[in-house]
Design an enzyme around this catalytic site. Structure first.
Site, short mmCIF file in Angstrom:
data_model
loop_
_atom_site.label_atom_id
_atom_site.label_comp_id
_atom_site.label_asym_id
_atom_site.label_seq_id
_atom_site.Cartn_x
_atom_site.Cartn_y
_atom_site.Cartn_z
CE LYS A 47 -4.79 3.83 3.31
NZ LYS A 47 -5.04 2.46 2.83
CG HIS A 72 -2.97 8.37 -5.48
ND1 HIS A 72 -1.99 9.35 -5.51
CD2 HIS A 72 -2.34 7.26 -5.01
CE1 HIS A 72 -0.84 8.86 -5.09
NE2 HIS A 72 -1.03 7.59 -4.80
CG ASP A 98 1.40 4.71 -7.11
OD1 ASP A 98 1.80 3.94 -7.99
OD2 ASP A 98 1.92 4.80 -5.99
CD GLU A 126 3.57 -2.12 -3.02
OE1 GLU A 126 4.69 -2.39 -2.56
OE2 GLU A 126 2.96 -1.05 -2.79
CD GLU A 153 -4.21 0.99 -2.61
OE1 GLU A 153 -4.58 1.94 -1.89
OE2 GLU A 153 -3.01 0.75 -2.88
CE1 TYR A 182 -3.14 4.66 -1.62
CE2 TYR A 182 -1.89 5.10 0.38
CZ TYR A 182 -2.59 4.22 -0.44
OH TYR A 182 -2.75 2.91 -0.06
CG ASN A 205 6.57 -1.39 -10.06
OD1 ASN A 205 5.80 -1.11 -9.13
ND2 ASN A 205 7.42 -0.50 -10.58
#
Length: 753
Positions: free
Chosen positions: A387, A459, A455, A530, A534, A383, A528
């Protein structure tokens, strides 16, 4: 003090030059799998646990012996296939909408939570069991997945010679049941009031919610002290529905469709470049279980708000409450949505005379372009490494616009080196393939990306974006390393249904319009998501990567995902029309969308700046969608400002960039009032200044004008429009805008007029 030290460090290095050499080609470790010029690490060399239960024990998909599909995670129903909690071999709550389900030893619990529970920081349509569908004496040791389709799942309970199967899915007022063996069907209802009991149809009310049971023709339901029972006339099927009202006409209409059992669901999409339109067709294959006159072979289906807003198909008057607002119904085996694609860019064009050379050099001259343990970054995991890749890719493009060829080339080489390092098959940074769950897992992992397969879309989106920007400047490298990048895409968003290596669209819920982040859906409130921004970052990256490598299928997949996610984010995260969040839930945005509802919260902080900001980052050329509703941007920004006591101190760069898509003049003024701040780790002062000052010159996005290429944007300022187009192709292109403007764009160029 930390800001001052970092600033001084940058000043001392700002005049330094550097050369970044190509990475030495990797040699494969023993047992590594070759992928193009790169490698995947041997599975047996894993230094981490992958796909486990709550105690860290590796877990396999919970499927029937007849299951023949690629296992999938990260769905609204994933607690059926992934036994995360050792004492629950059935499922947690399954938020299909409008119905909610929960598997247990006796069968399938069912609820229609029509009224939300509203608290200051959340609203939830939580499961409250009204009905359990079972068979006489059924006590199954588990519930297993027999099959799934794009938005349905079929679960099976088996005990001895008896078995129960249930097919449930998004948008169905019905649940469809079939049995094996001689056990009669049994519906256990909480204290209920019978509305009607005539032959194969019984309607009843539980706690103010209305349901109906539909047995085969010739059968009947017997009222018992525990609910209702039927031998189904010796047949094998029946259905249960939530009724929108108690009228006899409604019950008759539902009976007409009660025997159209849904067997399969799928979505297909077509992007019409000439008209910048995306057509998405949602198809259902149903089987007519009864052949009586007057019965329909087509099912009743309920559309989410983001669907019916963009569909011209005929709708019925029946409506259902849901956490996503009103669901509207129609009859049919398909429906279609059509939306206009407003385009994306790799980067904003350079406008005006603001110099960014110092800001660019400050990034490039850092002692280490990929540092460990700096500021908020805990490690060089998939991750945080991603970024950093995204940040450097943006700065490389700005360097090119500033005429800093040496910096551009150095940053592009750094991006190549880092991506290649992740694909050399060796620790400490590597990808490996996990066969049990058909997934590509990065090491070191972060935020449950290994143990829970969380995720990956977040990523890997950064990796794909960085690779796309490299492709802008070095197409040959992109073609050579394309097999590796395509593996990342395949894990997070495989669109090839015949690909045995990955499931179809692991994260994306094509019916809900957005993705789910958690692999096992291990929570009572469902799955879920968030950081929807992204999610959109990956979709935007797919558009660029597909366009720049000539892969139209990836480009169009990106457009499909992007369009649905943007529209869903506007409705369900930002409630731009003020038609989704229930009365009493007073905020302009939520941090997290759940199966049961939404929360004004994040996984890591309750600071309003974090809650609002997590669904803005990262900023890139595909972030202009944030300005589609300028009225909401201003309302949302002002709410954050008020809750922060008039001063934004955290993620200041992102909030100013967000404000700039609706009011760039105000964003510039606020920026110039206080330029002494550190950008978030994935951002930079170069990107912040570039974004807000160029929007000050360009104006705000104008989505009323489209173009015949997907890489475009239109801006308006004081009534004057600026048309921008990027040509990813290897030959010149004439870009035609819907308002009659034409732009001749050289190969690989970004042109504005």
């Amino acid at each position: 003090m930390r800001k001052l030290l970092v600033s001084c460090l940058f000043l001392s290095l700002s005049s330094c030059g550097r050369t970044i050499e190509p990475r030495t080609p990797a040699t494969a470790p023993s047992g590594a799998e070759a992928v193009g010029p790169g490698f995947l690490a041997p599975p047996e060399s894993a230094s981490m646990l992958v796909a486990t239960d709550a105690k860290g024990k590796p877990i396999s998909p919970k499927v029937t012996s007849s299951f023949s599909q690629v296992p999938v995670s990260n769905k609204w129903w994933s607690s059926l296939i992934w036994q995360f909690h050792g004492d629950n071999p059935y499922s947690l709550e399954l938020y299909a909408h409008p119905l909610v389900f929960k598997a247990n030893a006796a069968g399938l619990g069912l609820s229609y939570p029509s009224s939300p529970m509203v608290l200051p920081r959340e609203y939830m349509h939580r499961y409250s069991e009204d009905v359990v569908v079972s068979l006489d004496g059924l006590r199954s040791p588990d519930a297993r997945v027999a099959s799934y389709s794009d938005w349905t799942v079929t679960a099976e309970w088996r005990a001895g010679a008896s078995a129960l199967r249930a097919t449930i899915g998004h948008g169905f007022p019905f649940a469809y049941f079939e049995r094996e063996g001689s056990a009669p069907a049994l519906v256990l209802a909480n204290p209920s009031t019978v509305l009607s009991n005539k032959g194969p149809v019984v309607a009843f009310t539980v706690s103010g919610r209305h349901y109906a049971l539909f047995a085969p023709g010739g059968a009947s339901w017997e009222r018992t002290d525990r609910g209702f029972r039927s031998d189904l006339g010796g047949k094998k099927y029946f259905s249960v529905a939530a009724l929108p009202n108690t009228s006899g006409e409604t019950l008759d209409e539902f009976r007409r469709h009660a025997y159209a059992f849904v067997r399969d669901t799928s979505v297909r999409f077509t992007y019409d470049a000439a008209n910048a339109s995306l057509d998405s067709t949602f198809e259902l294959r149903s089987e007519a279980m009864e052949s009586q006159e007057g019965l329909s072979s087509e099912p009743l289906i309920a559309l989410y708000r983001h669907q019916w807003l963009h569909s011209s198909d005929q709708l019925l008057s029946y409506e259902y409450s849901s956490p996503r607002g009103v669901m509207k119904t129609r009859v049919g085996n398909s429906f279609r949505t059509r939306t206009k694609f407003s385009g994306i860019l790799p980067v904003l064009p350079k406008q005006g005379d603001v110099s960014l050379r110092y800001d660019v050099r400050a990034v490039f001259d850092q002692p280490d372009l990929f540092p460990v343990g700096l500021g908020e970054r805990p490690d060089r995991d998939a991750y945080w490494e991603g970024k950093n890749l995204g940040k450097l890719a943006n700065v490389a493009q700005i360097a090119a616009q500033e005429g800093m060829a040496d910096v551009r080339d150095g940053l592009v080489q750094a991006l190549k080196n880092e991506i290649e390092d992740w694909f050399d098959g060796r620790e400490p940074r590597a990808f490996r393939y996990e066969r049990r769950w058909a997934s590509l897992v990065g090491s070191p992992p972060s935020y449950g990306s290994a143990r829970e397969l969380n995720d990956h879309h977040f990523h890997y989106g950064y990796f794909v974006f960085a690779a796309a920007i490299v492709a802008r400047f070095d197409p040959a490298w992109a073609q050579r390393w394309k097999p590796c990048i395509d593996l990342l895409i395949g894990d997070a968003a495989n669109s090839k249904r015949d690909n045995p290596r990955f499931p179809f669209l692991r994260h994306m819920d094509v019916y809900a319009g957005h993705s789910w982040a958690n692999g096992p859906a291990q929570f009572a409130d469902g799955n879920n998501e968030e950081s929807v921004s992204e999610d959109i970052n990956l979709s935007s990256a797919l558009v660029l990567w597909g366009a720049l490598t000539g892969d139209k299928s990836v480009r169009d997949l990106g457009i499909f995902l992007y369009q649905n996610q943007v529209i869903a984010s506007e409705q369900y995260w930002f409630d731009v029309d003020r038609a989704v969040f229930p009365k009493g839930f007073d905020t302009s945005a939520v941090g997290m969308v759940w199966g049961a509802g939404a929360k004004y919260d994040t996984w890591f902080d309750q600071d309003p700046l974090m809650i609002h900001g997590i669904n803005l980052l990262p900023f890139h050329g595909g972030s202009l969608y944030l300005g589609r509703r300028a009225d909401h941007v201003k309302r949302n920004f002002d709410e954050v400002l008020k809750k922060s006591h008039g001063k934004i101190t955290t993620w200041r760069d992102y909030f100013l960039m967000y404000l700039a898509v609706a009011d760039p003049g105000r964003a510039v003024a606020l920026f110039e009032d206080d330029t002494h701040f550190l950008p978030e780790f994935g951002g930079s002062m170069a990107m912040t200044r570039h974004w807000i000052y160029n929007l000050q010159a360009l104006g705000t996005p104008d989505t009323s004008v489209t173009a015949n290429v997907p890489t475009y944007a239109v801006f308006v300022k004081g009534g004057t429009k600026t048309h921008v187009a990027f040509n990813p192709e290897a030959s010149p292109r004439m870009v035609k805008f819907s308002d009659g403007v034409h732009l001749s764009v050289p190969a690989g160029a970004l042109v504005s007029k």
